[in-house]
Design an enzyme around this catalytic site. Structure first.
Site, short mmCIF file in Angstrom:
data_model
loop_
_atom_site.label_atom_id
_atom_site.label_comp_id
_atom_site.label_asym_id
_atom_site.label_seq_id
_atom_site.Cartn_x
_atom_site.Cartn_y
_atom_site.Cartn_z
N TYR A 53 0.86 -1.19 0.00
CA TYR A 53 0.00 0.00 0.00
C TYR A 53 0.89 1.23 0.00
O TYR A 53 1.83 1.32 0.79
CB TYR A 53 -0.89 0.01 1.24
CG TYR A 53 -2.31 0.44 0.96
CD1 TYR A 53 -2.58 1.66 0.34
CD2 TYR A 53 -3.39 -0.39 1.29
CE1 TYR A 53 -3.88 2.05 0.08
CE2 TYR A 53 -4.70 0.00 1.02
CZ TYR A 53 -4.94 1.21 0.42
OH TYR A 53 -6.22 1.60 0.14
N GLU B 126 -0.17 5.02 -0.60
CA GLU B 126 -0.84 6.30 -0.89
C GLU B 126 0.17 7.43 -0.83
O GLU B 126 1.04 7.48 0.05
CB GLU B 126 -1.95 6.56 0.13
CG GLU B 126 -3.20 5.73 -0.09
CD GLU B 126 -4.31 6.13 0.87
OE1 GLU B 126 -3.99 6.76 1.91
OE2 GLU B 126 -5.47 5.80 0.60
N ASP C 160 -5.61 14.07 -25.57
CA ASP C 160 -5.91 12.70 -25.17
C ASP C 160 -5.19 11.80 -26.17
O ASP C 160 -5.70 11.49 -27.24
CB ASP C 160 -7.41 12.45 -25.18
CG ASP C 160 -7.77 11.08 -24.59
OD1 ASP C 160 -6.85 10.26 -24.43
OD2 ASP C 160 -8.95 10.85 -24.30
N THR D 202 -2.58 6.27 -22.17
CA THR D 202 -2.58 4.94 -21.58
C THR D 202 -1.19 4.34 -21.75
O THR D 202 -0.41 4.77 -22.59
CB THR D 202 -3.61 4.02 -22.24
OG1 THR D 202 -3.34 3.95 -23.64
CG2 THR D 202 -5.02 4.53 -22.02
N LYS E 42 -2.08 -0.40 -25.17
CA LYS E 42 -2.21 -0.10 -26.60
C LYS E 42 -0.85 -0.24 -27.29
O LYS E 42 -0.11 -1.18 -27.02
CB LYS E 42 -2.85 1.26 -26.81
CG LYS E 42 -4.26 1.39 -26.19
CD LYS E 42 -4.91 2.70 -26.54
CE LYS E 42 -6.33 2.81 -26.04
NZ LYS E 42 -6.44 2.92 -24.57
N ARG F 161 -1.97 -2.45 -18.45
CA ARG F 161 -3.16 -1.62 -18.53
C ARG F 161 -3.08 -0.54 -17.45
O ARG F 161 -2.98 -0.83 -16.26
CB ARG F 161 -4.43 -2.45 -18.35
CG ARG F 161 -4.63 -3.49 -19.46
CD ARG F 161 -6.00 -4.10 -19.42
NE ARG F 161 -7.02 -3.08 -19.66
CZ ARG F 161 -7.40 -2.65 -20.85
NH1 ARG F 161 -6.82 -3.14 -21.95
NH2 ARG F 161 -8.34 -1.74 -20.98
#
Length: 423
Positions: free
Chosen positions: A73, A75, A219, A245, A248, A254
């Site tokens: 974890y 954060e 984008d 992303t 692709k 991903r």
């Protein structure tokens, strides 16, 4: 699905990537789940993956995704986490950030977004307030859900105005863009789409944004991998924020990322965490670092250029088979076609192609009825296919749409010669 033993299944040997200690442990503990994973591996190997947004990651990327970093974890950001024990994952995130900055020439990169849509949401959060006006490509012309769909947060929280493409050429209508921008005075202009096969004119978009005092958000989810390989122009010098992303064409895990100038770095980081996301997925960030390292190599540059060459060859061959190619061709990995010349619409064509083992999407037809089909060459190029195979694929497309006998066997034969993960 029946439970089998994938690693030792004689009729269908597993790809080498599945012959690993982790997969063997899964097979022993949960053969039913292992069989599902193996079934997907076989599906990918036995058919042609031509969804424009999909690709095959390297075994190294897969190894990072399945690493112990998945347990941590974390954060916050490197050096400023909300949890202890983050020294190692801090190094992983710093490595991903520095590699991405070098790869794209960006002053600042945030690699924490969980997806492309998460990256766009954070970009809007950094620049906009609810009710602000945004100019973006309309969904009927290839715009994404995050570009103003009423079913998406973007269409519910902001006032989107849509620009489109020229009815004759299918290219972005820059005159309409300027007219709409001057009339509506948007807070931001979005440049990018999910099915437009041509390079955006980033300089023209920047000029329009400056004319009306708007932010420019690129984008670049689809072309960013081509940018990394030097096969497409970069939006980084022109846009205030670039959303992308990491899968692709970029061929990573991903996920998403945001690139921007130093002046927006703090706003972008706070928009990602804590405003839109919680803990970062550190195994995915490590896999992004691996993918960025791979994308900086000459081999990846050759791959990116071959992907475009394959798309152009495929577009020309499909036209020869009677398909209408949108915009008359492509500059990227994307090819859009209207199958009406073969007597079917896009949805019918997609179903027949899927039955033959050719997997792809439908897309909107600007100023037309029904839907077309959108395909991409990123995955088949990763498999090693070249321009000769593209001509062969175009013939298989036509045969599948006509429902010719034996086409599925021919598709499987082609796919078998180019395994994504050789045994």
């Amino acid at each position: 699905m029946s439970v089998t033993h994938p690693v030792t299944h004689a009729a269908h040997p597993a790809p080498a990537v599945y012959d690993s200690p982790g997969f063997r442990a899964l097979l022993r503990q949960d053969p039913q789940a292992a069989d599902i994973l193996y079934g997907e591996a076989r599906r990918q190997a036995d058919s042609l993956q031509m969804i424009a947004a999909e690709n095959f990651t390297s075994p190294a990327v897969l190894a990072a995704l399945g690493s112990p970093l998945a347990n941590k974890y974390a954060e916050g950001y490197p050096g400023a986490r909300h949890h202890g024990g983050c020294e190692i994952v801090d190094a992983a995130e710093r490595l991903a950030v520095e590699r991405a900055k070098a790869l794209f020439g960006a002053e600042h990169v945030n690699v924490q977004p969980h997806s492309g849509s998460s990256a766009v949401l954070a970009a809007y959060a950094a620049l906009l307030r609810p009710g602000d006006t945004v100019l973006a490509m309309g969904l009927p012309y290839g715009g994404h859900l995050t570009h103003g769909s009423p079913a998406n947060f973007s269409g519910r929280w902001f006032d989107f105005v849509a620009y489109g493409v020229d009815a004759e050429t299918g290219l972005v209508d820059l005159h309409q863009l300027r007219t709409l921008a001057r009339h509506h005075r948007p807070k931001a202009i979005v440049c990018g789409s999910i099915s437009y096969p041509r390079h955006p004119d980033y300089a023209a978009f920047r000029e329009v944004a400056d004319d009306v005092g708007a932010y420019l958000v690129a984008d670049a989810a689809h072309p960013i991998g081509l940018v990394a390989g030097g096969a497409a122009p970069s939006p980084v010098p022109y846009a205030d924020i670039v959303c992308a992303t990491t899968h692709k064409v970029l061929r990573g895990p991903r996920g998403g990322m945001i690139l921007c100038g130093a002046e927006l770095a703090d706003r972008v980081d706070r928009a990602v965490f804590p405003f839109t996301q919680g803990g970062a997925q550190m195994h995915t960030i490590a896999a992004k670092a691996v993918a960025f390292g791979e994308a900086a190599t000459p081999a990846f540059a050759s791959y990116a250029h071959q992907t475009v060459a394959n798309a152009r060859e495929l577009a020309e061959a499909l036209a020869g088979e009677g398909f209408t190619v949108l915009t008359g061709g492509t500059d990227t990995h994307i090819v859009g076609v209207d199958p009406a010349g073969l007597g079917v619409d896009g949805r019918t064509a997609r179903g027949r192609l899927a039955a033959a083992g050719i997997v792809l999407d439908t897309c909107a037809l600007p100023y037309g009825d029904g839907r077309g089909i959108r395909l991409g060459t990123a995955a088949v190029t990763t498999q090693g296919m070249g321009r000769g195979e593209m001509t062969r694929i175009a013939g298989l497309f036509a045969a599948a749409v006509r429902e010719d006998a034996g086409v599925q066997a021919r598709v499987r034969e082609l796919a078998a010669g180019f395994p994504p993960y050789p045994s």
